[in-house]
Design an enzyme around this catalytic site. Structure first.
Site, mmCIF file in Angstrom:
data_model
loop_
_atom_site.group_PDB
_atom_site.id
_atom_site.type_symbol
_atom_site.label_atom_id
_atom_site.label_comp_id
_atom_site.label_asym_id
_atom_site.label_seq_id
_atom_site.Cartn_x
_atom_site.Cartn_y
_atom_site.Cartn_z
ATOM 1 N N THR A 18 0.833 -1.218 0.000
ATOM 2 C CA THR A 18 0.000 0.000 0.000
ATOM 3 C C THR A 18 0.865 1.264 0.000
ATOM 4 O OG1 THR A 18 -0.124 -0.006 2.431
ATOM 5 C CG2 THR A 18 -1.915 -1.099 1.251
ATOM 6 N N SER B 40 -4.595 -2.366 7.612
ATOM 7 C CA SER B 40 -5.186 -1.438 8.595
ATOM 8 C C SER B 40 -6.624 -1.006 8.342
ATOM 9 C CB SER B 40 -4.316 -0.190 8.742
ATOM 10 O OG SER B 40 -3.271 -0.142 7.874
ATOM 11 N N TYR C 236 -9.186 -6.519 12.987
ATOM 12 C CA TYR C 236 -8.077 -5.558 12.895
ATOM 13 C C TYR C 236 -7.630 -5.130 14.295
ATOM 14 C CZ TYR C 236 -5.841 -0.995 12.481
ATOM 15 O OH TYR C 236 -4.990 0.064 12.628
ATOM 16 N N PHE D 291 -5.378 7.273 17.468
ATOM 17 C CA PHE D 291 -6.770 7.487 17.118
ATOM 18 C C PHE D 291 -6.749 7.789 15.608
ATOM 19 C CE2 PHE D 291 -9.222 7.026 21.101
ATOM 20 C CZ PHE D 291 -8.193 6.453 21.827
ATOM 21 N N GLY E 65 -18.332 -2.895 12.907
ATOM 22 C CA GLY E 65 -17.031 -2.691 13.547
ATOM 23 C C GLY E 65 -16.760 -1.246 13.926
ATOM 24 N N ASP E 66 -17.601 -0.298 13.470
ATOM 25 C CA ASP E 66 -17.383 1.120 13.798
ATOM 26 C C ASP E 66 -18.003 1.464 15.151
ATOM 27 O OD1 ASP E 66 -15.879 2.054 11.735
ATOM 28 O OD2 ASP E 66 -17.570 2.855 10.577
HETATM 29 N N1 NAD Z 1 -3.861 5.976 9.516
HETATM 30 C C1 NAD Z 1 -4.522 5.920 10.677
HETATM 31 O O1 NAD Z 1 -5.417 6.719 10.970
HETATM 32 C C2 NAD Z 1 -4.156 4.865 11.685
HETATM 33 C C3 NAD Z 1 -4.902 4.780 12.871
HETATM 34 C C4 NAD Z 1 -4.557 3.810 13.809
HETATM 35 C C5 NAD Z 1 -3.487 2.963 13.574
HETATM 36 N N2 NAD Z 1 -2.796 3.059 12.398
HETATM 37 C C6 NAD Z 1 -1.684 2.136 12.172
HETATM 38 O O2 NAD Z 1 -0.563 2.886 11.746
HETATM 39 C C7 NAD Z 1 0.206 2.149 10.812
HETATM 40 C C8 NAD Z 1 0.414 2.972 9.559
HETATM 41 O O3 NAD Z 1 -0.847 3.296 8.981
HETATM 42 P P1 NAD Z 1 -0.901 4.012 7.573
HETATM 43 O O4 NAD Z 1 -2.175 4.737 7.483
HETATM 44 O O5 NAD Z 1 0.377 4.729 7.361
HETATM 45 O O6 NAD Z 1 -0.961 2.728 6.607
HETATM 46 P P2 NAD Z 1 -0.357 2.589 5.147
HETATM 47 O O7 NAD Z 1 -1.125 1.477 4.497
HETATM 48 O O8 NAD Z 1 -0.286 3.887 4.467
HETATM 49 O O9 NAD Z 1 1.128 2.095 5.426
HETATM 50 C C9 NAD Z 1 1.449 0.766 5.719
HETATM 51 C C10 NAD Z 1 2.790 0.466 5.063
HETATM 52 O O10 NAD Z 1 3.197 -0.863 5.406
HETATM 53 C C11 NAD Z 1 3.591 -1.561 4.227
HETATM 54 N N3 NAD Z 1 3.319 -2.985 4.471
HETATM 55 C C12 NAD Z 1 2.089 -3.563 4.686
HETATM 56 N N4 NAD Z 1 2.234 -4.882 4.877
HETATM 57 C C13 NAD Z 1 3.568 -5.153 4.808
HETATM 58 C C14 NAD Z 1 4.341 -6.342 4.926
HETATM 59 N N5 NAD Z 1 3.768 -7.535 5.115
HETATM 60 N N6 NAD Z 1 5.688 -6.250 4.800
HETATM 61 C C15 NAD Z 1 6.275 -5.051 4.575
HETATM 62 N N7 NAD Z 1 5.591 -3.892 4.439
HETATM 63 C C16 NAD Z 1 4.261 -3.952 4.550
HETATM 64 C C17 NAD Z 1 2.761 -0.950 3.121
HETATM 65 O O11 NAD Z 1 3.298 -1.122 1.830
HETATM 66 C C18 NAD Z 1 2.752 0.516 3.537
HETATM 67 O O12 NAD Z 1 3.879 1.209 3.056
HETATM 68 C C19 NAD Z 1 -0.542 0.854 10.575
HETATM 69 O O13 NAD Z 1 0.016 -0.137 11.393
HETATM 70 C C20 NAD Z 1 -1.956 1.176 11.032
HETATM 71 O O14 NAD Z 1 -2.637 0.034 11.469
HETATM 72 C C21 NAD Z 1 -3.102 3.984 11.451
#
Ligand code: NAD
Length: 328
Positions: free
Chosen positions: A35, A77, A142, A170, A283-284
């Site tokens: 992603t 995510s 998740y 959050f 889930g929300d």
């Molecule tokens: N964006 C939010 O609002 C939010 C809220 C709560 C938690 N999070 C957590 O924060 C983190 C980042 O979120 P984000 O919005 O930047 O997500 P994102 O999808 O933009 O980034 C995730 C990154 O991880 C890489 N990735 C995924 N699976 C992989 C694997 N198996 N091996 C190697 N790389 C892999 C993807 O290519 C991507 O670059 C996540 O763990 C997410 O669960 C995000």
């Protein structure tokens, strides 16, 4: 210090890479680009194109250099997708976390910062900000998968002395105020970029999931934290986790309803945001607002960018300047 950032090509990870570089650290990114985007990784930052599901390749990266710490963002995510494909989500997030933490323990890496989530609270409708001590009862695979990684980290500390910080984000939003990075999820599911795309005429209407929640206007309430403030919290926490492992909630402490977000986008952009009613998404939760008092007290962290209008303003700017998002 030298840090490895998993998922550094993604939204949050790329902003934390910038913050680490700004603070003078050496940084490398591990990503499978499922992603994430190549162009989100700044020039000159070494990249390991590795999937964390591959335990051997993961161990090789951890053994490649002496790392002072690892920041773990790589994950699936999406709450909704995890309800539809639950075992895939549970397996991916658990196994990738396990492979990484095991490799850290094997190679003597003593600090891990982990992106956890408010989705592990789920459950009953709350009006009060949620402290770290609130009951963990995920409403989705998740949220559950993130808690499973928190438990792996617990055992890594107890048995191997690996210290960690689990940061329960959050809603991360906004874009780098200097325009160096922004949010480009495909498909985009987050409210603020979607509403901005409607304002910019790139989408016809926004679907509002659930308008009958027990909130003041019937739409869900979320705590939006600017990604630059989020990144700053990671830098502070890295300095702090030498002695003990910690779990922090990471939010602004102020909730905004989905309809208030729409109003902010209209106010900042000067354009109307058309929206239509849609059913609740499984889930929300109705309300998710963080109590981040312990993070503030322990690290002196204070959000600088997290008013709703500033979040919207920086997102709008990035989307205007990057109409196609990242091009590679
Ligand atoms: N964006 C939010 O609002 C939010 C809220 C709560 C938690 N999070 C957590 O924060 C983190 C980042 O979120 P984000 O919005 O930047 O997500 P994102 O999808 O933009 O980034 C995730 C990154 O991880 C890489 N990735 C995924 N699976 C992989 C694997 N198996 N091996 C190697 N790389 C892999 C993807 O290519 C991507 O670059 C996540 O763990 C997410 O669960 C995000």
């Amino acid at each position: 210090m030298r840090y490895l950032v998993t998922g550094g090509a993604g939204f949050v990870g790329s902003h934390v890479v910038l913050a680490l570089l700004d603070a003078g650290h050496d940084v490398a990114v591990l990503d499978n680009f499922s992603t994430g985007h190549r162009a989100a990784v700044p020039e000159g930052v070494p990249v390991y194109h590795v999937d964390l599901m591959d335990d051997q390749a993961t161990a090789n990266v951890l053994g490649d250099k002496p790392w002072d710490g690892v920041l773990h963002f790589a994950s699936l995510s999406l709450v909704g997708a995890s309800m539809a494909d639950s075992f895939h989500y549970l397996r991916q997030n658990y196994v990738t976390g396990l492979n990484l933490v095991q490799a850290c323990a094997a190679h003597g890496v003593k600090k891990i910062v982990f992106s956890s989530t408010a989705a592990l609270f789920g459950g009953p409708e709350r009006a009060e900000p949620i402290p770290e001590t609130a009951l963990v009862q995920p409403d989705s695979p998740y949220g559950e998968s993130k808690f499973m990684v928190e438990r792996i980290l617990h055992w890594a500390d107890r048995l191997y002395g690996v210290k960690s910080a689990c940061l329960r984000y959050f809603n991360a939003a906004g874009a780098d105020p200097h325009g160096r990075a922004g949010e480009d999820h495909r498909p985009e599911t987050h409210l603020i970029p979607l509403a901005i795309d409607v304002a910019l005429g790139r989408r016809s209407a926004l679907r509002l999931f659930g308008t009958d929640y027990p909130t003041h206007d019937g739409s869900c309430i979320r705590d939006y934290i600017h990604v630059t403030d989020l990144a700053d919290a990671h830098i502070r926490v890295l300095d702090q986790i030498g002695a003990r492992s910690v779990v922090y909630n990471l939010g602004n402490g102020r909730g905004y309803s989905n309809l208030e977000v729409i109003q902010s986008v209209e106010r900042v952009s000067g354009c109307r945001v058309a929206w239509e009613k849609a059913g609740r998404r499984p889930g929300d939760a109705a309300v998710l607002v963080a109590d981040s008092t312990s993070l503030r007290q322990d690290t002196g962290w204070t959000p600088q960018w997290s008013t709703l209008d500033k979040i919207v303003e920086t997102t709008l700017q990035w989307r205007k300047n990057n109409p196609e998002g990242y091009t590679r």
